[in-house]
Design a protein around this motif. Structure first.
Motif, PDB file in Angstrom:
ATOM      1  N   GLY A   1       0.822  -1.202   0.000  1.00 14.41           N
ATOM      2  CA  GLY A   1       0.000   0.000   0.000  1.00 14.41           C
ATOM      3  C   GLY A   1       0.857   1.253   0.000  1.00 14.41           C
ATOM      4  N   PHE A   2       0.516   2.213   0.865  1.00 13.09           N
ATOM      5  CA  PHE A   2       1.288   3.447   0.977  1.00 13.09           C
ATOM      6  C   PHE A   2       2.288   3.375   2.134  1.00 13.09           C
ATOM      7  N   GLY A   3       2.506   2.185   2.674  1.00 15.54           N
ATOM      8  CA  GLY A   3       3.438   2.036   3.791  1.00 15.54           C
ATOM      9  C   GLY A   3       4.883   2.239   3.373  1.00 15.54           C
ATOM     10  N   MET A   4       5.637   2.916   4.233  1.00 14.04           N
ATOM     11  CA  MET A   4       7.068   3.114   4.023  1.00 14.04           C
ATOM     12  C   MET A   4       7.817   2.495   5.196  1.00 14.04           C
ATOM     13  N   ASP A   5       9.100   2.256   5.007  1.00 15.91           N
ATOM     14  CA  ASP A   5       9.907   1.612   6.045  1.00 15.91           C
ATOM     15  C   ASP A   5       9.787   2.359   7.373  1.00 15.91           C
ATOM     16  N   ARG A   6       9.523   1.611   8.433  1.00 13.77           N
ATOM     17  CA  ARG A   6       9.423   2.094   9.822  1.00 13.77           C
ATOM     18  C   ARG A   6       8.096   2.806  10.128  1.00 13.77           C
ATOM     19  N   ASP A   7       7.169   2.848   9.164  1.00 14.50           N
ATOM     20  CA  ASP A   7       5.838   3.401   9.453  1.00 14.50           C
ATOM     21  C   ASP A   7       5.102   2.476  10.423  1.00 14.50           C
ATOM     22  N   VAL A   8       4.263   3.061  11.263  1.00 15.72           N
ATOM     23  CA  VAL A   8       3.344   2.268  12.084  1.00 15.72           C
ATOM     24  C   VAL A   8       2.082   2.073  11.251  1.00 15.72           C
ATOM     25  N   VAL A   9       1.709   0.806  11.024  1.00 11.70           N
ATOM     26  CA  VAL A   9       0.621   0.510  10.092  1.00 11.70           C
ATOM     27  C   VAL A   9      -0.430  -0.408  10.716  1.00 11.70           C
ATOM     28  N   TYR A  10      -1.592  -0.407  10.088  1.00  7.26           N
ATOM     29  CA  TYR A  10      -2.695  -1.315  10.419  1.00  7.26           C
ATOM     30  C   TYR A  10      -2.789  -2.274   9.247  1.00  7.26           C
ATOM     31  N   ALA A  11      -2.703  -3.571   9.518  1.00  5.62           N
ATOM     32  CA  ALA A  11      -2.632  -4.552   8.437  1.00  5.62           C
ATOM     33  C   ALA A  11      -3.604  -5.698   8.666  1.00  5.62           C
ATOM     34  N   ARG A  12      -4.056  -6.276   7.563  1.00  2.86           N
ATOM     35  CA  ARG A  12      -4.883  -7.480   7.616  1.00  2.86           C
ATOM     36  C   ARG A  12      -3.995  -8.684   7.343  1.00  2.86           C
ATOM     37  N   THR A  13      -4.116  -9.728   8.140  1.00  4.24           N
ATOM     38  CA  THR A  13      -3.299 -10.928   7.947  1.00  4.24           C
ATOM     39  C   THR A  13      -4.203 -12.146   7.746  1.00  4.24           C
ATOM     40  N   TRP A  14      -3.640 -13.160   7.106  1.00  2.00           N
ATOM     41  CA  TRP A  14      -4.394 -14.400   6.871  1.00  2.00           C
ATOM     42  C   TRP A  14      -3.418 -15.571   6.778  1.00  2.00           C
ATOM     43  N   THR A  15      -3.952 -16.773   6.913  1.00  2.00           N
ATOM     44  CA  THR A  15      -3.148 -17.998   6.832  1.00  2.00           C
ATOM     45  C   THR A  15      -3.447 -18.700   5.521  1.00  2.00           C
ATOM     46  N   ASN A  16      -2.400 -19.005   4.744  1.00  4.28           N
ATOM     47  CA  ASN A  16      -2.554 -19.689   3.461  1.00  4.28           C
ATOM     48  C   ASN A  16      -2.740 -21.192   3.658  1.00  4.28           C
ATOM     49  N   ASN A  17      -3.014 -21.885   2.561  1.00  3.49           N
ATOM     50  CA  ASN A  17      -3.215 -23.340   2.626  1.00  3.49           C
ATOM     51  C   ASN A  17      -1.980 -24.076   3.124  1.00  3.49           C
ATOM     52  N   ASP A  18      -0.795 -23.522   2.814  1.00  2.00           N
ATOM     53  CA  ASP A  18       0.440 -24.177   3.273  1.00  2.00           C
ATOM     54  C   ASP A  18       0.823 -23.748   4.685  1.00  2.00           C
ATOM     55  N   LYS A  19      -0.120 -23.071   5.387  1.00  2.00           N
ATOM     56  CA  LYS A  19       0.031 -22.637   6.776  1.00  2.00           C
ATOM     57  C   LYS A  19       0.975 -21.451   6.954  1.00  2.00           C
ATOM     58  N   SER A  20       1.475 -20.907   5.839  1.00  5.32           N
ATOM     59  CA  SER A  20       2.270 -19.681   5.937  1.00  5.32           C
ATOM     60  C   SER A  20       1.319 -18.505   6.167  1.00  5.32           C
ATOM     61  N   VAL A  21       1.790 -17.504   6.882  1.00 11.55           N
ATOM     62  CA  VAL A  21       0.960 -16.339   7.217  1.00 11.55           C
ATOM     63  C   VAL A  21       1.516 -15.114   6.504  1.00 11.55           C
ATOM     64  N   GLU A  22       0.650 -14.356   5.873  1.00 16.24           N
ATOM     65  CA  GLU A  22       1.076 -13.104   5.258  1.00 16.24           C
ATOM     66  C   GLU A  22      -0.023 -12.059   5.421  1.00 16.24           C
ATOM     67  N   GLY A  23       0.214 -10.867   4.901  1.00 16.19           N
ATOM     68  CA  GLY A  23      -0.756  -9.816   5.117  1.00 16.19           C
ATOM     69  C   GLY A  23      -0.657  -8.700   4.106  1.00 16.19           C
ATOM     70  N   GLU A  24      -1.458  -7.663   4.336  1.00 14.11           N
ATOM     71  CA  GLU A  24      -1.425  -6.474   3.489  1.00 14.11           C
ATOM     72  C   GLU A  24      -1.659  -5.241   4.357  1.00 14.11           C
ATOM     73  N   VAL A  25      -1.004  -4.145   3.972  1.00 13.40           N
ATOM     74  CA  VAL A  25      -1.160  -2.891   4.701  1.00 13.40           C
ATOM     75  C   VAL A  25      -2.500  -2.268   4.325  1.00 13.40           C
ATOM     76  N   VAL A  26      -3.322  -1.984   5.328  1.00 17.47           N
ATOM     77  CA  VAL A  26      -4.630  -1.379   5.116  1.00 17.47           C
ATOM     78  C   VAL A  26      -4.555   0.133   5.287  1.00 17.47           C
ATOM     79  N   GLU A  27      -3.777   0.563   6.285  1.00 18.50           N
ATOM     80  CA  GLU A  27      -3.738   1.990   6.604  1.00 18.50           C
ATOM     81  C   GLU A  27      -2.412   2.323   7.281  1.00 18.50           C
ATOM     82  N   VAL A  28      -1.873   3.487   6.987  1.00 11.60           N
ATOM     83  CA  VAL A  28      -0.697   3.993   7.704  1.00 11.60           C
ATOM     84  C   VAL A  28      -1.197   4.801   8.899  1.00 11.60           C
ATOM     85  N   ILE A  29      -0.853   4.328  10.101  1.00 11.61           N
ATOM     86  CA  ILE A  29      -1.296   5.006  11.322  1.00 11.61           C
ATOM     87  C   ILE A  29      -0.443   6.242  11.586  1.00 11.61           C
ATOM     88  N   SER A  30       0.864   6.080  11.457  1.00 15.68           N
ATOM     89  CA  SER A  30       1.750   7.237  11.630  1.00 15.68           C
ATOM     90  C   SER A  30       2.994   7.055  10.765  1.00 15.68           C
TER      91      SER A  30
END
Length: 705
Positions: free
Chosen positions: A98-127
């Motif tokens: 998303g609009f996240g930059m290194d060291r930003d505090v962010v709000y993210a959605r996470t999920w578990t894939n079929n292979d049990k790996s977990v990943e996510g996406e940045v929803v909002e930059v908090i600060s």
């Protein structure tokens, strides 16, 4: 109970299965138009505060139940990132930043894939944490455009003041971000220099990390008023230890000597004096000098320079414990018995006059029996032997408590006068280095114990026990390397981890095991609470011994002076300082992490620049990490490069999440961590800080991917 409290109480119930707005309105009796509008406002406010979230059916849940997290975004130079929370780390693919930059505090959605790996996406930059960007101005046919050094996910950058600077093609500049959004609106704050000039590469990384070599005019003015020599009036209320045989021991190139030692043999063991530069005497609270030190947090040590926390007049001058001159110190005197326990101790202001400026090299020569060096320092021979015996005693006690010795490899990059890397060697850690480490840890523990039991405001160095989830993952990795993690996962003791390291010591995969063990642990940090240090096996610990280069040590000195040396019992003031220490600990931890990031970035850049001279050559290495996109191989000199899965042409390889290995579909070839391999360097790029390897294997013909 307010409607907000009633709403949250409902959503937090164990048997709550999710409701949409209409269902919620019925449950808490907010169905008429006025109440329904109020409910919608409540839900929107709670959603905006990231307390609740909606699923795809517009049912409301606590946000964490749907996998939402808040944390710090760390972006890898290759483009992917991780959202780090207090408990976990979540992979974020390049296209999901998303609009996240290194060291930003962010709000993210996470999920578990079929292979049990977990990943996510940045929803909002908090600060936003990034205020500056460093990069190169390119000029083509009269038009200027900007290429950032750091990964910005293809964000457009608009620079508003090109005409204020006389720039050439490949001018390095520092931008200040005026506004965020789809386009980053910026202005040039400083021209750093020409991209290819010596030293500009390192300076660019430092400025990008908000590490500024120069001090401002207010700080310079204050420093100008500090005397270059100790005044006789400054010796009041200090113990005079100038006749005590005292030495400093540091590296050859060290200039900021902030610790010195003295030792005496006593009936039941040894009396050890650890003298630390009394920086708090010179850096007064709330001065410009103090505020700048607070902001910097730490000195930063990179390949060819040091960016000090304090100006050179202090760190290399009046505060540095240089030989044959009077220096103001705070001394921690400990009487240590033959089992390594401190029988008695005192912490007090003092004045010393160091007899010798010793180096690790010369002390190691003395201890190894080098006749020439022993002849040069006959007055220190007994002292050095006593130091060795006492350090061994202290070390055995700490080992008994469960201290972990990772014995990790650290690279030293040797550069020429133009900053070009000539060689990469491993730093040696001899007996002298271990002695000073043991003595400093003993002093740090003693001061921490003193301040804890007197309930004095302070800042502690804490290292909490690892999370069970990360320990389970580490146990799985250890098993793939051939080691069994013995004992419980839920309540790990450091002795369990040390036993595993002892078993692996001397094996080819030792440093891989050690590295993954480090990664599985929590990061050491600063806190105003004394929570112990897991890695050292100690219940009380802080940083007292390096106030020239670490702000937390300066705080400890200041609190000693304020509440112990003067016996102040001002309860209100203590409460204020306790609260201030809480905030200062967060700042110090962040600045330390920032400094480590900068030091690592410079090392990666210089290692890549070094490998640019070896493209096409073959090397022996060890697989240090395996991912879906390939494997990392580390050479003996600590240079690490990526073997991308697309370059492995002898087969189609699948990543096995359980065993952390790559398995060939047709050949059944298996690549595991810790495995020795032969590679060829196929590319290296100092500006991207990347090294690419190709595996040297017997080809069996190409297969379509």
């Amino acid at each position: 109970m307010s409607k907000k409290e009633e709403l949250l109480a409902l959503i937090k119930q164990n048997d709550y299965r999710g409701m949409d707005v209409k269902q919620l309105s019925r449950m808490i009796q907010m169905e008429d138009s006025v109440a329904f509008t109020e409910l919608m406002k409540l839900l929107n406010d709670l959603e905006a505060a990231h307390i609740i979230a909606r699923d795809e059916r517009h049912r409301y849940f606590l946000s964490e139940k749907l996998g939402y997290v808040s944390g710090t975004l760390r972006i890898n130079p290759k483009g992917f990132g991780f959202v780090e929370t207090a408990d976990d780390s979540y992979y974020i693919a390049r296209e999901r930043l998303g609009f996240g930059m290194d060291r930003d505090v962010v709000y993210a959605r996470t999920w578990t894939n079929n292979d049990k790996s977990v990943e996510g996406e940045v929803v909002e930059v908090i600060s936003h944490s990034v205020t500056h960007i460093v990069g190169v101005v390119k000029i083509k046919e009269g038009s200027k455009y900007f290429l950032p050094d750091s990964y910005l996910n293809n964000r457009k950058i608009k620079i508003t003041n090109y005409d204020d600077f006389k720039l050439v093609n490949d001018s390095k500049v520092l931008l200040y971000i005026d506004s965020y959004g789809t386009v980053l609106k910026c202005h040039i704050e400083k021209e750093i220099g020409y991209k290819y000039d010596p030293g500009i590469d390192i300076l660019s990384i430092l400025l990008e990390k908000d590490i500024v070599p120069e001090f401002n005019e207010k700080v310079k003015a204050e420093v100008a008023g500090i005397k270059e020599e100790v005044d006789v009036n400054e010796l009041k209320n200090r113990e005079d230890l100038r006749k005590l045989l005292t030495i400093t021991i540091d590296g050859e190139d060290a200039r900021d000597l902030d610790d010195a030692i003295s030792i005496e043999k006593i009936e039941k063991g040894y009396r050890l004096y650890v003298h630390i530069a009394d920086v708090s005497h010179y850096v007064q609270e709330n001065t410009a000098l103090d505020k700048e030190a607070y902001h910097r947090g730490t000195s930063v040590y990179v390949v060819d320079r040091v960016v000090p926390m304090l100006p050179h007049a202090l760190c290399n001058g009046i505060c540095s414990l240089n030989p044959h001159v009077d220096r103001l110190t705070i001394t921690c005197m400990m009487e240590i018995d033959r089992t390594g326990n401190v029988m008695n101790y005192r912490i007090f202001p003092s004045v010393i006059n160091s007899n010798e400026r010793m180096t690790y090299t010369n002390v190691n020569k003395i201890l190894s029996g080098d006749a020439k060096t022993q002849k040069a320092y006959p007055h220190l021979l007994k002292m050095c032997l006593d130091m060795k015996v006492l350090a061994g005693i202290i070390r055995r006690r700490r080992e008994g408590l469960g201290a972990i010795d990772f014995d990790s490899r650290e690279a030293k990059i040797l550069v020429d006068e133009k900053g070009k890397p000539k060689d990469i060697v491993l730093r040696e850690r001899g007996e002298a280095e271990r002695i000073i480490e043991d003595f400093m840890i003993a002093a740090n523990e003693t001061v921490a114990t003193h301040m804890k039991w007197l309930e004095t405001p302070s800042m502690y160095r804490i290292h909490e026990a690892p999370e069970p989830k990360k320990m389970r993952e580490f146990a799985r990795i250890a098993k793939t390397l051939g080691y069994t993690f013995k004992g419980g996962i839920q309540d790990v003791h450091p002795k369990q981890l040390q036993a595993l390291l002892d078993e692996a010591r001397g094996q080819d995969n030792y440093f891989v095991l050690s590295s993954f063990m480090l990664r599985s642990m929590q990061k050491a940090r600063y806190d105003n609470r004394c929570l112990g240090h897991f890695g050292l096996g100690l219940k009380e610990y802080l940083h007292f011994t390096s106030p020239i280069r670490r702000y937390p040590d300066l705080i400890v000195h200041r609190m000693l002076r304020k509440y112990i040396f003067t016996s102040s019992e001002d309860v209100d003031k203590m409460k204020q300082d306790e609260q201030w220490c809480e905030q200062a600990a967060i700042q110090a931890s962040e600045r330390e992490r920032n400094a480590v990031d900068a030091e690592r970035a410079v090392d990666d850049m210089k290692k890549a620049e070094y490998m640019e001279n070896y493209i096409g050559q073959r090397f022996a290495g060890v697989i240090s990490g395996i991912t879906k996109f390939g494997m990392f191989v580390e050479l003996d000199n600590t240079v690490e490069g990526l073997v991308h899965i697309s370059s492995m042409e002898d087969d189609y390889y699948h990543y096995d999440e359980v065993s952390h290995s790559l398995i060939g579909e047709h050949t059944a070839n298996v690549y595991r961590m810790g495995q020795k391999v032969q590679v060829r360097c196929i590319d290296a790029n100092r500006f991207k800080r990347e090294v690419d390897f190709a595996l040297l294997t017997k080809k069996r013909g190409k297969r379509g991917r």
